[in-house]
Scaffold this motif. Structure first.
Motif, short mmCIF file in Angstrom:
data_model
loop_
_atom_site.label_atom_id
_atom_site.label_comp_id
_atom_site.label_asym_id
_atom_site.label_seq_id
_atom_site.Cartn_x
_atom_site.Cartn_y
_atom_site.Cartn_z
N ALA A 61 0.83 -1.21 0.00
CA ALA A 61 0.00 0.00 0.00
C ALA A 61 0.87 1.25 0.00
O ALA A 61 0.62 2.19 -0.78
N ALA A 62 1.86 1.29 0.87
CA ALA A 62 2.73 2.46 0.94
C ALA A 62 3.49 2.66 -0.37
O ALA A 62 3.61 3.79 -0.87
N TYR A 63 3.99 1.58 -0.93
CA TYR A 63 4.74 1.67 -2.19
C TYR A 63 3.85 2.17 -3.32
O TYR A 63 4.27 3.00 -4.15
N THR A 64 2.61 1.69 -3.36
CA THR A 64 1.69 2.12 -4.42
C THR A 64 1.31 3.58 -4.26
O THR A 64 1.21 4.32 -5.24
N LEU A 65 1.07 4.01 -3.04
CA LEU A 65 0.75 5.42 -2.80
C LEU A 65 1.89 6.32 -3.26
O LEU A 65 1.67 7.44 -3.74
N THR A 76 -2.11 -4.58 -3.28
CA THR A 76 -2.85 -3.76 -2.32
C THR A 76 -4.34 -3.97 -2.47
O THR A 76 -5.07 -4.11 -1.46
N TYR A 77 -4.82 -4.01 -3.68
CA TYR A 77 -6.25 -4.14 -3.95
C TYR A 77 -6.79 -5.47 -3.41
O TYR A 77 -7.76 -5.49 -2.65
N MET A 112 -5.63 1.28 7.68
CA MET A 112 -4.90 2.13 6.75
C MET A 112 -4.74 1.45 5.39
O MET A 112 -4.76 2.12 4.36
N VAL A 113 -4.58 0.13 5.38
CA VAL A 113 -4.50 -0.58 4.11
C VAL A 113 -5.82 -0.51 3.36
O VAL A 113 -5.87 -0.25 2.15
N VAL A 114 -6.92 -0.71 4.09
CA VAL A 114 -8.24 -0.61 3.46
C VAL A 114 -8.48 0.81 2.95
O VAL A 114 -9.00 1.01 1.84
N TRP A 115 -8.11 1.80 3.73
CA TRP A 115 -8.26 3.19 3.30
C TRP A 115 -7.43 3.46 2.05
O TRP A 115 -7.85 4.19 1.15
N ALA A 116 -6.23 2.87 2.00
CA ALA A 116 -5.38 3.05 0.82
C ALA A 116 -6.05 2.46 -0.42
O ALA A 116 -6.00 3.06 -1.50
N VAL A 117 -6.67 1.29 -0.28
CA VAL A 117 -7.37 0.68 -1.41
C VAL A 117 -8.50 1.60 -1.89
O VAL A 117 -8.67 1.83 -3.10
N ILE A 118 -9.26 2.13 -0.96
CA ILE A 118 -10.36 3.02 -1.31
C ILE A 118 -9.85 4.27 -2.03
O ILE A 118 -10.38 4.68 -3.07
#
Length: 214
Positions: A61-65, A76-77, A112-118
């Motif tokens: 997630a962090a890497y994708t952001l 992440t998804y 935070m991972v779920v929020w990142a996906v959203i």
């Protein structure tokens, strides 16, 4: 709010700043908790290493952001939208009450991972496809084999691939070891396919000139 922010600042410099700040927050939080956990446990190899899929999920997630790379978005998804969500609904470990650090760690890290996906999907407009599906499946299976081998040698149980967790979990409905691993794989393939298909269907309709619902 995350969806609104992502759409409003999708192509702007402010969008990149927000996404990268989000990534830094995830990394700093997770790294701090990892260090604390290692010190508090006297560095117990069974809990101190970031080998659970939830650990790999926050890294992806962090890497994708930060980069918006499609391959890390795929991880992440699928991991975030299913595994992190299931973990919060039915925790596989006994989580102490707030304000214990383990409580904050468990809920904040998964959330935070779920929020990142959203944010990435419905805010920035990143989308999974069947190649993303293949990346997530192959990476997860490779991790499962590696975790099984490591656990066997080290006497650990990362990912619960060598034994079920002590706390009640959905794995209790899937039979004994190793059969529940096969059930997990089949269910995972099916569910991940279901959350891939709507996006690919929308693209196909758009490319053929048919109306696509938002």
């Amino acid at each position: 709010m995350l969806v609104w922010l992502g759409r409003r600042h999708r192509e702007a410099r402010s969008g990149q700043v927000f996404a990268r700040t989000f990534a830094v927050v995830i990394v700093l939080f997770a790294a701090t908790v990892l260090v604390y956990g290692a010190l508090a446990s006297g560095w117990d190899i069974g809990v101190a290493l970031p080998f659970h899929l939830s650990d790999l999920a926050w890294m992806a997630a962090a890497y994708t952001l930060w980069t918006r790379h499609q391959w890390s978005y795929a991880l992440t998804y699928y991991w975030g939208l299913t595994l992190s969500t299931i973990a919060m609904i039915t925790p596989a470990i006994e989580v102490p009450d707030f304000p214990h650090i383990d409580f904050v760690d468990f809920w904040a890290e998964h959330a935070m991972v779920v929020w990142a996906v959203i944010y990435l999907t419905w805010g920035l407009g990143m989308r999974p496809d069947w190649r993303s599906y293949a990346i997530a499946v192959s990476t997860t299976l490779a991790w499962g084999v590696a975790a099984l081998g490591f656990n066997t040698v080290a006497g650990t149980n990362y990912g619960f691939v060598n034994a079920k967790p002590n706390a009640p979990s959905p794995l209790d409905l899937m039979g004994d070891w190793p059969w529940y691993l096969g059930v997990e794989v089949v269910l995972g393939l099916a569910v991940w396919a279901l959350i891939t298909w709507p996006w690919t269907r929308s693209r196909g309709a758009a490319s053929s000139g048919q109306p696509v619902e938002a």
